[in-house]
Structures are given as structure tokens and as C-alpha cells.
Design a protein around this motif. Structure first.
Motif, mmCIF file in Angstrom:
data_model
loop_
_atom_site.group_PDB
_atom_site.id
_atom_site.type_symbol
_atom_site.label_atom_id
_atom_site.label_comp_id
_atom_site.label_asym_id
_atom_site.label_seq_id
_atom_site.Cartn_x
_atom_site.Cartn_y
_atom_site.Cartn_z
ATOM 1 N N SER A 201 -26.372 45.630 18.670
ATOM 2 C CA SER A 201 -25.769 46.351 19.872
ATOM 3 C C SER A 201 -26.294 47.866 19.854
ATOM 4 O O SER A 201 -26.559 48.575 18.671
ATOM 5 C CB SER A 201 -24.421 46.376 19.779
ATOM 6 O OG SER A 201 -23.843 45.070 19.802
ATOM 7 N N GLY A 202 -26.117 48.479 21.042
ATOM 8 C CA GLY A 202 -26.341 49.765 21.020
ATOM 9 C C GLY A 202 -25.368 50.523 20.393
ATOM 10 O O GLY A 202 -24.082 50.021 20.211
ATOM 11 N N SER A 203 -25.477 52.015 19.956
ATOM 12 C CA SER A 203 -24.449 52.485 19.443
ATOM 13 C C SER A 203 -24.626 54.003 20.286
ATOM 14 O O SER A 203 -23.694 54.243 20.934
ATOM 15 C CB SER A 203 -24.740 52.857 17.943
ATOM 16 O OG SER A 203 -23.685 51.563 17.150
ATOM 17 N N SER A 204 -25.299 55.007 19.521
ATOM 18 C CA SER A 204 -25.380 56.379 20.139
ATOM 19 C C SER A 204 -26.074 56.434 21.543
ATOM 20 O O SER A 204 -26.535 55.315 22.174
ATOM 21 C CB SER A 204 -26.095 57.167 19.259
ATOM 22 O OG SER A 204 -27.377 56.884 19.211
ATOM 23 N N GLN A 205 -25.741 57.465 22.151
ATOM 24 C CA GLN A 205 -26.634 57.653 23.358
ATOM 25 C C GLN A 205 -28.390 57.948 22.615
ATOM 26 O O GLN A 205 -28.553 57.895 21.497
ATOM 27 C CB GLN A 205 -26.355 59.011 23.902
ATOM 28 C CG GLN A 205 -25.077 59.730 23.830
ATOM 29 C CD GLN A 205 -24.676 60.419 22.522
ATOM 30 O OE1 GLN A 205 -25.300 60.245 21.295
ATOM 31 N NE2 GLN A 205 -23.878 61.336 22.674
ATOM 32 N N LEU A 206 -29.227 58.121 23.590
ATOM 33 C CA LEU A 206 -30.434 58.489 23.284
ATOM 34 C C LEU A 206 -30.641 59.980 23.496
ATOM 35 O O LEU A 206 -30.061 60.566 24.219
ATOM 36 C CB LEU A 206 -31.355 57.748 23.804
ATOM 37 C CG LEU A 206 -32.075 56.207 23.562
ATOM 38 C CD1 LEU A 206 -30.949 55.166 23.806
ATOM 39 C CD2 LEU A 206 -33.135 55.886 24.214
ATOM 40 N N ILE A 207 -31.673 60.446 22.552
ATOM 41 C CA ILE A 207 -31.698 61.819 22.624
ATOM 42 C C ILE A 207 -33.502 62.057 22.406
ATOM 43 O O ILE A 207 -34.131 61.244 22.107
ATOM 44 C CB ILE A 207 -31.059 62.774 21.535
ATOM 45 C CG1 ILE A 207 -31.489 62.310 19.957
ATOM 46 C CG2 ILE A 207 -29.574 62.592 21.690
ATOM 47 C CD1 ILE A 207 -31.149 63.481 19.030
ATOM 48 N N ASP A 208 -34.101 63.202 23.166
ATOM 49 C CA ASP A 208 -35.449 63.284 23.129
ATOM 50 C C ASP A 208 -35.555 63.641 21.392
ATOM 51 O O ASP A 208 -35.145 64.467 20.723
ATOM 52 C CB ASP A 208 -35.641 64.643 23.987
ATOM 53 C CG ASP A 208 -35.674 64.325 25.345
ATOM 54 O OD1 ASP A 208 -35.844 63.261 25.606
ATOM 55 O OD2 ASP A 208 -35.394 65.242 26.193
ATOM 56 N N TRP A 209 -36.898 63.242 21.270
ATOM 57 C CA TRP A 209 -37.315 63.265 19.734
ATOM 58 C C TRP A 209 -38.911 63.652 20.051
ATOM 59 O O TRP A 209 -39.724 62.737 19.958
ATOM 60 C CB TRP A 209 -37.143 62.114 18.888
ATOM 61 C CG TRP A 209 -37.260 62.224 17.429
ATOM 62 C CD1 TRP A 209 -38.415 61.817 16.964
ATOM 63 C CD2 TRP A 209 -36.735 63.267 16.426
ATOM 64 N NE1 TRP A 209 -38.489 61.916 15.463
ATOM 65 C CE2 TRP A 209 -37.161 62.747 15.250
ATOM 66 C CE3 TRP A 209 -35.434 63.794 16.501
ATOM 67 C CZ2 TRP A 209 -36.876 63.499 14.151
ATOM 68 C CZ3 TRP A 209 -35.062 64.416 15.420
ATOM 69 C CH2 TRP A 209 -35.725 64.287 14.283
ATOM 70 N N GLY A 210 -39.195 64.850 20.110
ATOM 71 C CA GLY A 210 -40.602 65.159 20.427
ATOM 72 C C GLY A 210 -41.198 64.395 21.916
ATOM 73 O O GLY A 210 -40.285 64.671 22.935
#
Length: 312
Positions: A201-210
Motif C-alpha cells: 500500500s501507499g504510505s507517504s506523499q510523493l516529493i521531488d527528488w532531483g
């Protein structure tokens, strides 16, 4: 790998809010002033019958300065919405915070209980102070009765909702869900096969990573049968319900087309029982993750860049 054992020098921040309820499953997001954290609070004692409200439920917003000294704490006013929205009658669960067009949003799972049956529907809302502004119910694109753990991601001022990472299923939200047609691509660095035998399952949000994006997912699996039998019938462990399942977590990296590029080693935060990570943010010298433990603790761990690299 348990992060608090592996990285004994990592900074741990205990999240506190003024409620008699148990708190858990915080969602952390970076803000211009520091950090915002959404915390779920619930009755630690389950409901006792059909006539009782199921799980007293609150959501608290804690705003921190960059050094994690507290700026403000307040409870979100969601009762009007819950009283008028059938899909969220029994609470808004496990919200993920994110900023979109300079406004704070929460993506929640609304809960409704009928007899012994549970229904969950996603709810998207702006958050202004202690108020939910224009909350919207998002029906299941698959017609499912229970929807949870969608992962929000803002890219080029557009909101994407990652419905599933295995298989990958992504929607763009424009007032309605638009399934994203993607170019499927297998990355050479991905040598780990798909995770099987349990619920991913999903957990966190997504964040930019480069040029890519970063997130945390969790793999829910059953505890060994013998251990469950001992807990239930021999030791009569009061935490049996929280220990009969185990949660493994993984970092994942996705390319610009939402293809899986890499997956980290599995890890837990503190225990092999119920843990839940609903927040991820980039710090000045590493990564911050917000997580709940056994439905009664809410914490943030700060991993420096070297510690973060070890997990891969």
C-alpha cells in the motif's frame, strides 16, 4: 532493519497534542515557515456495541518552526462536514498533507460503519486554519467499498494521485479523476522482483527528488502463525490485534512517467507490529519521516544523508 536501532543518533521528535485520545499516523509536510504536521487522534478502546459511536475521531494540526519548536496547535473542525457527509460519518482517517498552489490540502479516507461493515471513501479538502474548506468526496475509480492510502503528488502545479504502485495506477485530479496513460518502462537498476504474498500500500506523499520522485510504501503481512496463537491464547496479549500483522516499509523512486526506478531495503521504525508512515519531507541535511506506532504514538525521525544512503 529497525531505524531507531540501526541509527541510534538519529533525531526523534515526539508529537504531542492536547487530547485525551490516543494519537497516531502523523503526516509531515515542509512549509515556508517550517513544518506542518497532521495528527490523527482516536479512542484507544474499540466501540462496545451498535449504539455507540465508532471510534471517537479527531484531527489535529501542529505547526512547527524549522527547529521543531511549536508555533501553534489546533484541532480541525470537521464535525459539520461529518454530519452532512454520509461517507465520512465516523471520521476522517490518516490524512496526507501537501501544498498545492500555495494552499495547504489534506487527502483523507472518510469512514462510515454500518453494522459490522466498513466503508472508506477518499476526501480531498483545503485546510485554512482549523477549517476544512470545500471538502470533496472522490468516488472509487474501481467501484471499491474501501479506499485508503492514496498518495498525493504535486508536479508542475498539477495534482496526481497514485492509486496503486503494484501495479502502477496513477490519476490526474482536475475536479474529476483522469487515469494517466503512461509509457511503461523497466529500469535496468531494478533487480528486486515485485513484492508478493501480502498487501502493498501507499504510505507517504510523493516529493521531488532531483528529476525523479521519492515516496514510502508499506508491505502488510501476517505475523507467524505460532506467534499469533501464543499471543492470543497463552499470553493473552492486549495488543494482539496490533501485533498479528506486521508492516515493512520501503522507499521507492519513480521516474517522470511514474515508472519504478528503485526500491530500498525493507525497514521498520521501532517495532514489528502496526506502524504507519504518512509523511515525508526533505530536510537541509537529510530526510524526515513522520510515523505512528501501535496506534498510540506519533513521531518524526530525521535521517541524515549517510543514514538515508545505507537504507538503499
Amino acid at each position: 532493519m529497525k531505524l531507531t536501532e540501526q541509527f541510534k543518533e538519529a533525531r526523534i521528535i515526539d508529537i504531542k497534542v492536547p487530547t485525551s485520545l490516543a494519537i497516531c499516523n502523523p503526516s509531515l509536510v515542509a512549509s515556508q515557515e517550517g513544518w506542518d504536521v497532521l495528527v490523527r487522534a482516536l479512542d484507544p478502546v474499540p466501540y462496545q456495541g451498535d449504539d455507540c459511536e465508532f471510534l471517537s475521531s479527531e484531527n489535529w494540526l501542529v505547526r512547527y518552526y524549522p527547529d521543531f519548536s511549536v508555533r501553534s496547535i489546533f484541532k480541525l473542525n470537521d464535525l459539520d462536514f461529518r454530519n452532512n457527509c454520509r461517507e465520512a460519518t465516523h471520521g476522517l482517517e490518516d490524512g496526507r498533507l501537501f501544498y498545492w498552489k500555495h494552499q495547504l490540502f489534506g487527502l483523507f479516507s472518510g469512514l462510515r460503519r454500518e453494522g459490522n461493515k466498513y466503508f472508506n471513501t477518499m476526501v480531498l479538502s483545503k485546510i485554512d486554519g482549523d477549517t476544512l474548506v470545500d471538502p470533496l468526496v472522490i468516488p472509487s475509480p474501481q467501484g471499491q467499498e474501501r479506499e485508503k492510502n492514496w498518495m498525493p503528488y504535486v508536479k508542475n502545479d498539477e495534482l496526481y494521485l497514485i492509486y496503486s504502485t503494484q501495479p502502477m495506477e496513477v490519476y490526474r485530479y482536475t475536479g474529476k479523476l483522469e487515469r494517466l496513460g503512461r509509457e511503461e518502462k523497466q529500469h535496468a537498476k531494478l533487480t528486486i522482483p515485485p513484492l508478493g504474498g501480502a498487501m502493498l500500500s501507499g504510505s507517504s506523499q510523493l516529493i521531488d527528488w532531483g528529476e525523479t520522485s521519492l515516496a514510502v510504501v508499506h508491505h502488510r503481512r501476517k505475523s507467524p502463525l505460532l506467534g499469533k496463537l501464543v499471543m492470543k491464547h497463552v499470553t493473552k496479549d492486549p495488543d494482539y490485534q496490533r501485533k498479528k500483522v506486521q508492516f515493512d516499509h520501503y522507499f521507492i523512486r519513480l521516474d517522470k512517467d511514474f515508472n519504478l526506478m528503485a526500491r530500498s531495503k525493507k525497514f521498520q521504525f521501532e517495532t514489528s507490529g502496526v506502524e504507519f508512515c504518512a509523511g515525508l519531507a526533505l530536510g537541509s541535511q537529510g530526510i524526515l519521516l513522520s510515523y505512528g506506532v501501535m496506534d498510540r504514538l506519533a513521531r518524526i525521525i530525521h535521517l541524515n544523508n549517510k543514514e538515508f544512503d545505507i537504507i538503499w
